[in-house]
Scaffold this motif. Structure first.
Motif, PDB file in Angstrom:
ATOM      1  N   GLU A   1       0.832  -1.210   0.000  1.00 52.62           N
ATOM      2  CA  GLU A   1       0.000   0.000   0.000  1.00 52.62           C
ATOM      3  C   GLU A   1       0.860   1.251   0.000  1.00 52.62           C
ATOM      4  O   GLU A   1       0.588   2.219  -0.721  1.00 52.62           O
ATOM      5  CB  GLU A   1      -0.918  -0.013   1.222  1.00 52.62           C
ATOM      6  N   TYR A   2       1.913   1.269   0.800  1.00 52.52           N
ATOM      7  CA  TYR A   2       2.791   2.430   0.898  1.00 52.52           C
ATOM      8  C   TYR A   2       3.434   2.749  -0.451  1.00 52.52           C
ATOM      9  O   TYR A   2       3.431   3.898  -0.905  1.00 52.52           O
ATOM     10  CB  TYR A   2       3.874   2.173   1.946  1.00 52.52           C
ATOM     11  N   GLY A   3       3.972   1.721  -1.115  1.00 52.51           N
ATOM     12  CA  GLY A   3       4.638   1.933  -2.393  1.00 52.51           C
ATOM     13  C   GLY A   3       3.675   2.384  -3.481  1.00 52.51           C
ATOM     14  O   GLY A   3       3.982   3.296  -4.270  1.00 52.51           O
ATOM     15  N   ARG A   4       2.519   1.742  -3.532  1.00 53.34           N
ATOM     16  CA  ARG A   4       1.542   2.111  -4.567  1.00 53.34           C
ATOM     17  C   ARG A   4       1.058   3.541  -4.387  1.00 53.34           C
ATOM     18  O   ARG A   4       0.886   4.283  -5.361  1.00 53.34           O
ATOM     19  CB  ARG A   4       0.367   1.126  -4.526  1.00 53.34           C
ATOM     20  N   LEU A   5       0.843   3.949  -3.147  1.00 53.29           N
ATOM     21  CA  LEU A   5       0.397   5.314  -2.896  1.00 53.29           C
ATOM     22  C   LEU A   5       1.488   6.328  -3.209  1.00 53.29           C
ATOM     23  O   LEU A   5       1.208   7.432  -3.678  1.00 53.29           O
ATOM     24  CB  LEU A   5      -0.049   5.448  -1.436  1.00 53.29           C
ATOM     25  N   ALA A   6       2.752   5.962  -2.950  1.00 48.87           N
ATOM     26  CA  ALA A   6       3.868   6.859  -3.265  1.00 48.87           C
ATOM     27  C   ALA A   6       3.943   7.106  -4.770  1.00 48.87           C
ATOM     28  O   ALA A   6       4.156   8.246  -5.223  1.00 48.87           O
ATOM     29  CB  ALA A   6       5.181   6.263  -2.759  1.00 48.87           C
ATOM     30  N   VAL A   7       3.775   6.044  -5.561  1.00 45.87           N
ATOM     31  CA  VAL A   7       3.781   6.184  -7.021  1.00 45.87           C
ATOM     32  C   VAL A   7       2.637   7.085  -7.473  1.00 45.87           C
ATOM     33  O   VAL A   7       2.808   7.968  -8.321  1.00 45.87           O
ATOM     34  CB  VAL A   7       3.677   4.798  -7.704  1.00 45.87           C
ATOM     35  N   GLU A   8       1.470   6.861  -6.888  1.00 50.52           N
ATOM     36  CA  GLU A   8       0.292   7.653  -7.255  1.00 50.52           C
ATOM     37  C   GLU A   8       0.486   9.125  -6.899  1.00 50.52           C
ATOM     38  O   GLU A   8       0.208  10.019  -7.709  1.00 50.52           O
ATOM     39  CB  GLU A   8      -0.933   7.088  -6.532  1.00 50.52           C
ATOM     40  N   ASP A   9       0.966   9.392  -5.676  1.00 53.20           N
ATOM     41  CA  ASP A   9       1.176  10.775  -5.236  1.00 53.20           C
ATOM     42  C   ASP A   9       2.226  11.478  -6.089  1.00 53.20           C
ATOM     43  O   ASP A   9       2.031  12.611  -6.527  1.00 53.20           O
ATOM     44  CB  ASP A   9       1.608  10.815  -3.765  1.00 53.20           C
ATOM     45  N   PHE A  10       3.359  10.792  -6.321  1.00 47.28           N
ATOM     46  CA  PHE A  10       4.416  11.430  -7.095  1.00 47.28           C
ATOM     47  C   PHE A  10       3.989  11.611  -8.553  1.00 47.28           C
ATOM     48  O   PHE A  10       4.366  12.600  -9.185  1.00 47.28           O
ATOM     49  CB  PHE A  10       5.714  10.625  -7.033  1.00 47.28           C
ATOM     50  N   GLY A  11       3.214  10.679  -9.085  1.00 46.35           N
ATOM     51  CA  GLY A  11       2.746  10.812 -10.460  1.00 46.35           C
ATOM     52  C   GLY A  11       1.973  12.105 -10.662  1.00 46.35           C
ATOM     53  O   GLY A  11       2.157  12.804 -11.675  1.00 46.35           O
ATOM     54  N   ARG A  12       1.104  12.439  -9.717  1.00 43.86           N
ATOM     55  CA  ARG A  12       0.345  13.695  -9.817  1.00 43.86           C
ATOM     56  C   ARG A  12       1.272  14.908  -9.733  1.00 43.86           C
ATOM     57  O   ARG A  12       1.123  15.874 -10.490  1.00 43.86           O
ATOM     58  CB  ARG A  12      -0.701  13.758  -8.696  1.00 43.86           C
ATOM     59  N   GLN A  13       2.229  14.854  -8.795  1.00 45.38           N
ATOM     60  CA  GLN A  13       3.147  15.978  -8.643  1.00 45.38           C
ATOM     61  C   GLN A  13       4.054  16.125  -9.867  1.00 45.38           C
ATOM     62  O   GLN A  13       4.326  17.241 -10.317  1.00 45.38           O
ATOM     63  CB  GLN A  13       4.002  15.792  -7.382  1.00 45.38           C
ATOM     64  N   ALA A  14       4.514  14.996 -10.403  1.00 42.38           N
ATOM     65  CA  ALA A  14       5.397  15.031 -11.570  1.00 42.38           C
ATOM     66  C   ALA A  14       4.704  15.700 -12.754  1.00 42.38           C
ATOM     67  O   ALA A  14       5.307  16.506 -13.482  1.00 42.38           O
ATOM     68  CB  ALA A  14       5.828  13.616 -11.940  1.00 42.38           C
ATOM     69  N   MET A  15       3.442  15.381 -12.957  1.00 43.86           N
ATOM     70  CA  MET A  15       2.691  15.970 -14.062  1.00 43.86           C
ATOM     71  C   MET A  15       2.614  17.489 -13.905  1.00 43.86           C
ATOM     72  O   MET A  15       2.778  18.243 -14.880  1.00 43.86           O
ATOM     73  CB  MET A  15       1.290  15.362 -14.108  1.00 43.86           C
ATOM     74  N   ALA A  16       2.396  17.946 -12.664  1.00 42.50           N
ATOM     75  CA  ALA A  16       2.283  19.382 -12.415  1.00 42.50           C
ATOM     76  C   ALA A  16       3.605  20.108 -12.635  1.00 42.50           C
ATOM     77  O   ALA A  16       3.626  21.293 -12.989  1.00 42.50           O
ATOM     78  CB  ALA A  16       1.785  19.623 -10.988  1.00 42.50           C
ATOM     79  N   PHE A  17       4.732  19.397 -12.427  1.00 42.83           N
ATOM     80  CA  PHE A  17       6.053  20.007 -12.568  1.00 42.83           C
ATOM     81  C   PHE A  17       6.725  19.644 -13.907  1.00 42.83           C
ATOM     82  O   PHE A  17       7.922  19.864 -14.081  1.00 42.83           O
ATOM     83  CB  PHE A  17       6.957  19.579 -11.406  1.00 42.83           C
TER      84      PHE A  17
END
Length: 559
Positions: free
Chosen positions: A218-234
């Motif tokens: 769960e921790y790893g999957r959520l990290a990928v999801e969170d960073f994916g959103r941030q990466a798109m914004a940046f």
């Protein structure tokens, strides 16, 4: 989910309305008027089972003594004793009951069931009820667990009685969901801020083509999801996402690490890798990466960014640059003084300290530089439940040098928050009586709580988080050949800004721009980007502008 966990508990207990739980693996405890539970990953894994799965329903033995987790448990004890030795609670004494989760969800759940046991019951009895409003358990709140995967499971059980839980390091953003985790708090920011800080650092350094390594949980999957959103914004692109088993006991661990490192080597343009892994997985990953001569820039999550276990890997400086994020720390001088006198103290029951003493005695033959690796050897089994050993020398200087202010401060804040909530709750009741209040009443006192610590105002936001910000850490080789972990900047989560106390540190931080991690070269004036539908936006060709069109800027998208 909470109902499913409770049904599972009833199955374990049989068809009776109460379940008696053994009390044979408590890590440390002390009596008090109000008992606080503690969950710490003092070991990094459960012992590997040859068959790959257990054949008996018993808690597995543990291995890999984790010095950071051990120090966090001592930080909880120190914070509680400091409050007891003051007049802060007006004579109310805090007690504690601490368990080692061994970074394992099942082990954490066994300990959590003990926290739910009814006060004044013979033995440790957990009653099954539809309504726990008038149910008074022995433990009133829990500090922990260390990791998000553990904390998610633990919180499901604690929600049954709305028992407050404050984690000092579980950062998965899902835990901020107050509907699913109504009794969960934490003394650190959630990963939504950490991933934003990482994306901001990547953009600032001129990188746009990076890889990710996470755990398959769960921790790893959520990290990928969170960073994916941030990466798109940046405007940052993720070239690959590789997942590793969450536990060293997984028989596929070596195969998955080899596969991930091969992917990293194949992506020659990717020179920056974000790593959301637990320290013991990073150790195994880096040991293999050194064998394969993989050299990259690694961005460390708070799980391992200041890990002395990882920093003590032989030849770790050959792995490349390591940049990490760690929760901001506070003043830990009082805790250091507590450690200075550790050997002179008389603990009523602390098997974790006993085992540290055993391991330390067994490492008397090694050099100072190898002491950390010897104590944390993951091939050594767990003597935790053997008879206590006379402590003798505890190498207090070694413990003080091993303190990570971010981890220790988070534990301190968790205890301080509970103490403030207990004081507010007990102004008009006699809390020296065991049944004076139920956990859900303490939960109400915690919600929206503000308190002062070291002159700073600390507040739980509406999601139960304390946003203290991050320190940005660089790993640097010192003259002895070992690694120093230094703070080069501070990151303000609200303003999305990096601050530097010294101009020298800012120069070191800006030197990251010399590292190249881009899919395509920057287009020069007179050129434009050309991408295909199958490509990432970061991957393109630079083509000459068509006739009667021009571009007058570097990296121009259109004419």
């Amino acid at each position: 989910m909470a109902r499913l966990l409770w049904m599972a508990l009833l199955i374990i207990c049989g068809r009776t309305c109460a379940c008696k739980i053994s009390n044979d693996f408590v890590g440390a405890k002390a009596p008090g008027d109000v008992i606080i539970g503690g969950l710490f990953a003092v070991h990094g894994k459960t012992m590997t089972i040859p068959s790959g799965y257990p054949r008996r329903p018993a808690v597995q033995n543990c291995a890999g003594f984790d010095l950071e987790g051990f120090l966090q448990s001592l930080a909880m004890i120190h914070a509680i004793e400091s409050i007891n030795n003051s007049t802060f609670l007006n004579g109310i004494k805090l007690g504690y009951e601490i368990y080692d989760t061994c970074a394992d969800v099942s082990t954490a759940l066994v300990a959590t069931m003990k926290f739910l046991a009814k006060v004044n019951s013979s033995g440790t009895i957990v009653e099954s009820k539809r309504n726990y409003t008038d149910y008074i358990p022995r433990v009133k709140a829990v500090i922990g667990a260390s990791y998000s995967e553990e904390s998610i499971a633990v919180s499901r059980l604690l929600t049954l009685q709305l028992m407050p839980q404050i984690s000092y390091s579980a950062s998965a953003d899902i835990l901020s969901d107050t509907f699913r985790f109504p009794s969960f708090f934490r003394s650190i920011p959630s990963d939504i801020f950490q991933t934003k800080a990482m994306a901001s650092l990547i953009q600032r350094s001129g990188w746009d083509w990076i890889g990710m390594l996470t755990t398959d949980d769960e921790y790893g999957r959520l990290a990928v999801e969170d960073f994916g959103r941030q990466a798109m914004a940046f405007n940052v692109c993720i070239a690959f996402r590789e997942t590793l088993p969450a536990y060293l006991s997984d028989l596929a661990i070596d195969k998955r690490i080899n596969s991930a490192l091969n992917v990293i080597r194949d992506h020659v343009k990717v020179n920056v890798i974000i790593v959301f892994l637990k320290p013991y997985l990073v150790i195994k990953l880096f040991q293999k990466a050194l064998e394969m001569e993989v050299n990259k820039t690694w961005i460390a999550s708070d799980n391992w960014s200041a890990s002395l276990q990882v920093a003590s890997i032989p030849n770790i400086n050959k792995i490349g640059k390591i940049v990490g994020f760690m929760f901001k720390g506070g003043n830990v001088s009082s805790f250091s003084h507590f450690l200075e006198n550790l050997g002179k103290r008389d603990f009523e029951n602390n098997r974790l300290l006993d085992q540290y003493a055993i391991l330390l005695a067994g490492c008397s033959h090694v050099s100072e530089q190898d002491l950390y690796n010897c104590i944390s050897d993951y091939t050594k089994g767990n003597w935790l439940y053997d008879a206590p050993l006379s402590q003798g020398s505890l190498r207090e200087d070694f413990l003080i040098a091993s303190v990570l202010p971010g981890f220790v401060y988070g534990t301190h804040l968790a205890v301080t928050a509970l103490a403030n909530a207990i004081r507010n709750l007990c102004r008009h009741r006699n809390c020296k009586k065991p049944g004076s209040f139920a956990p859900w009443q303490l939960l109400e006192a915690l919600q929206g709580l503000s308190f002062t610590d070291g002159g700073k105002k600390i507040t739980f936001d509406s999601k139960g988080d304390i946003n203290i910000g991050y320190d940005v850490l660089f790993w640097k080789k010192n003259q002895n050949g070992s690694m120093d972990i230094i703070t080069v900047a501070e990151y303000d989560c609200q303003e999305n800004v990096f601050f530097f106390k010294e101009s020298k540190r800012k120069l070191e931080f800006n030197a990251l721009m010399n590292i190249k991690s881009k899919c395509s070269a920057v287009c020069t004036p007179g050129q434009m980007k050309k991408t295909s539908e199958s490509q990432h936006t970061c991957c393109y060709e630079c083509v000459t502008c068509p006739e009667n069109h021009y571009s007058d800027q570097t990296g121009k998208e259109n004419m």
